[in-house]
Design a protein around this motif. Structure first.
Motif, PDB file in Angstrom:
ATOM      1  N   LEU A 146       0.829  -1.206   0.000  1.00  0.00           N
ATOM      2  CA  LEU A 146       0.000   0.000   0.000  1.00  0.00           C
ATOM      3  C   LEU A 146       0.862   1.254   0.000  1.00  0.00           C
ATOM      4  N   PRO A 147       0.310   2.364  -0.483  1.00  0.00           N
ATOM      5  CA  PRO A 147       1.041   3.632  -0.384  1.00  0.00           C
ATOM      6  C   PRO A 147       1.238   3.998   1.087  1.00  0.00           C
ATOM      7  N   PRO A 148       2.330   4.640   1.422  1.00  0.00           N
ATOM      8  CA  PRO A 148       2.607   4.981   2.825  1.00  0.00           C
ATOM      9  C   PRO A 148       1.771   6.159   3.317  1.00  0.00           C
ATOM     10  N   LEU A 149       0.486   5.919   3.486  1.00  0.00           N
ATOM     11  CA  LEU A 149      -0.468   6.937   3.913  1.00  0.00           C
ATOM     12  C   LEU A 149      -0.458   7.044   5.431  1.00  0.00           C
ATOM     13  N   VAL A 150      -0.448   8.253   5.933  1.00  0.00           N
ATOM     14  CA  VAL A 150      -0.473   8.513   7.372  1.00  0.00           C
ATOM     15  C   VAL A 150      -1.828   9.123   7.704  1.00  0.00           C
ATOM     16  N   CYS A 151      -2.496   8.585   8.699  1.00  0.00           N
ATOM     17  CA  CYS A 151      -3.791   9.125   9.104  1.00  0.00           C
ATOM     18  C   CYS A 151      -3.602  10.366   9.973  1.00  0.00           C
ATOM     19  N   LEU A 168      -1.297  11.422  13.663  1.00  0.00           N
ATOM     20  CA  LEU A 168      -0.495  12.613  13.971  1.00  0.00           C
ATOM     21  C   LEU A 168      -1.003  13.280  15.235  1.00  0.00           C
ATOM     22  N   CYS A 169      -2.326  13.352  15.376  1.00  0.00           N
ATOM     23  CA  CYS A 169      -2.914  13.989  16.560  1.00  0.00           C
ATOM     24  C   CYS A 169      -2.611  13.208  17.826  1.00  0.00           C
ATOM     25  N   SER A 170      -2.474  11.885  17.722  1.00  0.00           N
ATOM     26  CA  SER A 170      -2.155  11.101  18.909  1.00  0.00           C
ATOM     27  C   SER A 170      -0.676  11.179  19.267  1.00  0.00           C
ATOM     28  N   MET A 171       0.172  11.505  18.293  1.00  0.00           N
ATOM     29  CA  MET A 171       1.610  11.608  18.555  1.00  0.00           C
ATOM     30  C   MET A 171       2.024  13.001  19.019  1.00  0.00           C
ATOM     31  N   LEU A 172       1.342  14.016  18.514  1.00  0.00           N
ATOM     32  CA  LEU A 172       1.722  15.399  18.797  1.00  0.00           C
ATOM     33  C   LEU A 172       0.611  16.078  19.589  1.00  0.00           C
ATOM     34  N   ALA A 173       0.993  16.788  20.628  1.00  0.00           N
ATOM     35  CA  ALA A 173       0.014  17.379  21.540  1.00  0.00           C
ATOM     36  C   ALA A 173      -0.662  18.632  20.975  1.00  0.00           C
ATOM     37  N   ASP A 174       0.068  19.436  20.225  1.00  0.00           N
ATOM     38  CA  ASP A 174      -0.447  20.726  19.776  1.00  0.00           C
ATOM     39  C   ASP A 174      -1.165  20.586  18.430  1.00  0.00           C
ATOM     40  N   LYS A 175      -2.481  20.510  18.480  1.00  0.00           N
ATOM     41  CA  LYS A 175      -3.286  20.325  17.265  1.00  0.00           C
ATOM     42  C   LYS A 175      -3.179  21.526  16.318  1.00  0.00           C
ATOM     43  N   THR A 176      -3.037  22.709  16.895  1.00  0.00           N
ATOM     44  CA  THR A 176      -2.915  23.906  16.064  1.00  0.00           C
ATOM     45  C   THR A 176      -1.650  23.860  15.231  1.00  0.00           C
TER      46      THR A 176
END
Length: 132
Positions: free
Chosen positions: A46-51, A55-63
């Protein structure tokens, strides 16, 4: 040393500092690279797609995630796709991976025999139908 030389040295130091800062990936870029590599290992077909949720679960600052994605999108570094999961989920794909997918599909389409999508309505193809 003249005043002009001192200004040139400061400008050169500033350019070097900017180049070093650009060489160090942001948290967002590092997270995308990590998840992309994981996807390549776990699902190489599959293509290396990132959900986006990854990203939101790895990084705290959503902004900062949204700003970083917008910036990368404007610079044509990545593409963001709405996924057909039924939920409001988006996938992130680096532009180079997107181009690779498009080229692979074009190559596969060029190498496959042409298919005619219109059905053959001749009498030989229709079973149980006789022509008058």
């Amino acid at each position: 040393p003249s005043l002009q030389q001192g200004g040139q040295e400061q400008e050169q130091d500033l350019c070097e500092a900017e180049a070093e800062a650009a060489a160090v990936p942001s948290d967002l870029e590092a997270a995308i690279a990590f998840l992309r590599d994981e996807m390549r290992v776990t699902c190489p077909q599959l293509p290396p797609l990132v959900c986006h949720t990854q990203l939101c679960s790895m990084l705290a600052d959503k902004t900062s995630i949204e700003r970083g994605l917008d910036d990368c999108r404007r610079r044509n570094v990545l593409r963001v796709f709405k996924l057909a999961t039924g939920a409001d989920e988006h996938g992130v794909l680096l532009m180079r991976d997107y181009v690779d997918c498009i080229l692979a599909a074009a190559t596969a389409a060029a190498g496959s025999p042409a298919t005619d999508r219109t059905p053959d309505m001749s009498g030989e193809q229709l079973q149980g139908h006789s022509e008058p």
